[in-house]
Design a protein around this motif. Structure first.
Motif, short mmCIF file in Angstrom:
data_model
loop_
_atom_site.label_atom_id
_atom_site.label_comp_id
_atom_site.label_asym_id
_atom_site.label_seq_id
_atom_site.Cartn_x
_atom_site.Cartn_y
_atom_site.Cartn_z
N ALA A 219 2.83 -2.71 7.90
CA ALA A 219 4.19 -2.40 8.38
C ALA A 219 4.98 -1.74 7.26
N ALA A 220 5.66 -0.64 7.60
CA ALA A 220 6.43 0.09 6.59
C ALA A 220 7.67 -0.69 6.17
N LEU A 221 7.89 -0.76 4.85
CA LEU A 221 9.12 -1.36 4.35
C LEU A 221 10.29 -0.42 4.63
N GLU A 222 11.45 -0.99 4.88
CA GLU A 222 12.65 -0.18 5.07
C GLU A 222 13.25 0.11 3.70
N LEU A 223 13.07 1.36 3.25
CA LEU A 223 13.50 1.75 1.92
C LEU A 223 14.33 3.03 2.00
N ALA B 295 5.26 -10.27 -0.56
CA ALA B 295 4.45 -9.04 -0.52
C ALA B 295 3.27 -9.10 -1.47
N GLY B 296 3.12 -10.21 -2.19
CA GLY B 296 2.01 -10.32 -3.13
C GLY B 296 2.19 -9.48 -4.38
N ALA B 297 3.44 -9.04 -4.63
CA ALA B 297 3.73 -8.25 -5.83
C ALA B 297 5.19 -8.48 -6.21
N GLU B 298 5.47 -8.35 -7.50
CA GLU B 298 6.85 -8.53 -7.94
C GLU B 298 7.17 -7.59 -9.09
N ILE B 299 8.44 -7.28 -9.23
CA ILE B 299 8.92 -6.45 -10.32
C ILE B 299 9.39 -7.36 -11.44
N ARG B 300 8.77 -7.23 -12.59
CA ARG B 300 9.16 -8.03 -13.76
C ARG B 300 9.93 -7.15 -14.74
N THR B 301 10.88 -7.76 -15.41
CA THR B 301 11.70 -7.04 -16.38
C THR B 301 11.13 -7.24 -17.78
N ALA B 302 10.90 -6.13 -18.47
CA ALA B 302 10.53 -6.18 -19.88
C ALA B 302 11.80 -5.82 -20.66
N ARG B 303 12.52 -6.82 -21.08
CA ARG B 303 13.86 -6.62 -21.64
C ARG B 303 13.83 -5.63 -22.82
N GLY B 304 14.70 -4.65 -22.72
CA GLY B 304 14.78 -3.64 -23.75
C GLY B 304 13.79 -2.51 -23.57
N PHE B 305 12.90 -2.63 -22.58
CA PHE B 305 11.88 -1.60 -22.36
C PHE B 305 11.95 -1.01 -20.95
N GLY B 306 11.91 -1.85 -19.91
CA GLY B 306 11.91 -1.31 -18.56
C GLY B 306 11.41 -2.33 -17.56
N ARG C 5 0.85 -1.18 0.00
CA ARG C 5 0.00 0.00 0.00
C ARG C 5 0.90 1.24 0.00
N LEU C 6 0.70 2.11 -0.98
CA LEU C 6 1.50 3.32 -1.11
C LEU C 6 0.93 4.43 -0.23
N GLU D 250 1.77 10.52 1.29
CA GLU D 250 1.94 11.65 2.19
C GLU D 250 3.01 11.38 3.24
N ARG D 251 3.24 10.11 3.55
CA ARG D 251 4.27 9.74 4.53
C ARG D 251 5.57 9.31 3.86
N LYS D 252 5.56 9.21 2.55
CA LYS D 252 6.71 8.73 1.77
C LYS D 252 7.12 7.34 2.24
N THR D 253 6.12 6.46 2.40
CA THR D 253 6.39 5.08 2.79
C THR D 253 5.54 4.13 1.95
N VAL D 254 5.97 2.89 1.91
CA VAL D 254 5.18 1.81 1.33
C VAL D 254 5.01 0.77 2.44
#
Length: 228
Positions: A147-151, A205-216, A134-135, A138-142
């Motif tokens: 519980a806030a992630l340590e970022l 966390a129920g979410a993941e970052i996937r790589t789109a090769r050549g794009f982002g 959850r973003l 206003e608190r600059k936390t996720v």
């Protein structure tokens, strides 16, 4: 968050940029109305701090009027020495989100920035949530399950831009624009390092970052394996 300060007073502008940068924002400065319009046409900002009395023939009022005329909903806080009631009313009616008279305390400005950003988030379809993340802009936390992630500031900025555009590919150029001001730059290897670090913090966390090769990169929800 990426902020634009439109301020011709070098001392005020540089002081604000330094203070807001220490707070974790990417901050750019425009010194007159023409520079402000060029910046707003060429990049996306999360909030604008706008002085009204600008040199060069284009006032802050004109910058604000043009911004709203093209349909932009970018939050704008006016910071000015003009303290007349009529000026305040006219500026707010033009579409400013808040109005702060100089001189002001930095703590008050930062509180007003948080308040305006909270309202901006509240006016969207709803809280930004991906999987169990959850973003909290206003608190600059996720948060994950409350519980806030340590970022670090840049890890937060990376995850913020991916969450705001969840399900779509965000290019490395867009990530760099979100994380940096005009005087900074990030090598592709640095972005890859931040992605690697954030991925490690998204375990279960129920979410993941996937790589789109050549794009982002793209953030997507996934089935939680917490019960496994």
């Amino acid at each position: 968050m990426r902020l634009l300060i439109v301020e011709d007073d070098t001392q005020i502008g540089d002081s604000l940029r330094s203070a807001l940068g220490r707070a974790g924002h990417a901050v750019d400065i425009a010194r007159n109305g023409a520079e402000a319009e060029h910046a707003l046409a060429g990049a996306e900002f999360d909030l604008v701090l706008l002085d009204l009395g600008l040199p060069g023939g284009k006032s802050g009022t004109e910058v604000l009027r043009a911004l709203r005329a093209r349909g932009s909903k970018t939050p704008v806080i006016v910071i000015t020495a003009r303290d007349g009631v009529g000026e305040r009313v006219d500026t707010l009616d033009l579409g400013a989100d808040d109005y702060l008279v100089k001189p002001f305390e930095l703590s008050e400005l930062q509180a007003r920035i948080r308040a305006v950003l909270r309202r901006a988030v509240a006016n969207t379809a709803g809280p930004v949530q991906v999987g169990r993340l959850r973003l909290m802009s206003e608190r600059k936390t996720v948060e994950c399950d409350g519980a806030a992630l340590e970022l670090s500031p840049r890890e937060y900025g990376l995850l913020e831009v991916l969450m705001m555009r969840a399900g779509t590919v965000v290019s490395k150029a867009q990530i760099e624009e979100h994380l940096c001001n005009w005087d900074d730059a990030l090598a592709e290897s640095a972005i890859e390092l931040y992605v690697h670090r954030v991925r490690r913090k998204l375990d279960r966390a129920g979410a993941e970052i996937r790589t789109a090769r050549g794009f982002g990169y793209m953030l997507v929800p996934v089935e939680s394996d917490a019960a496994a």
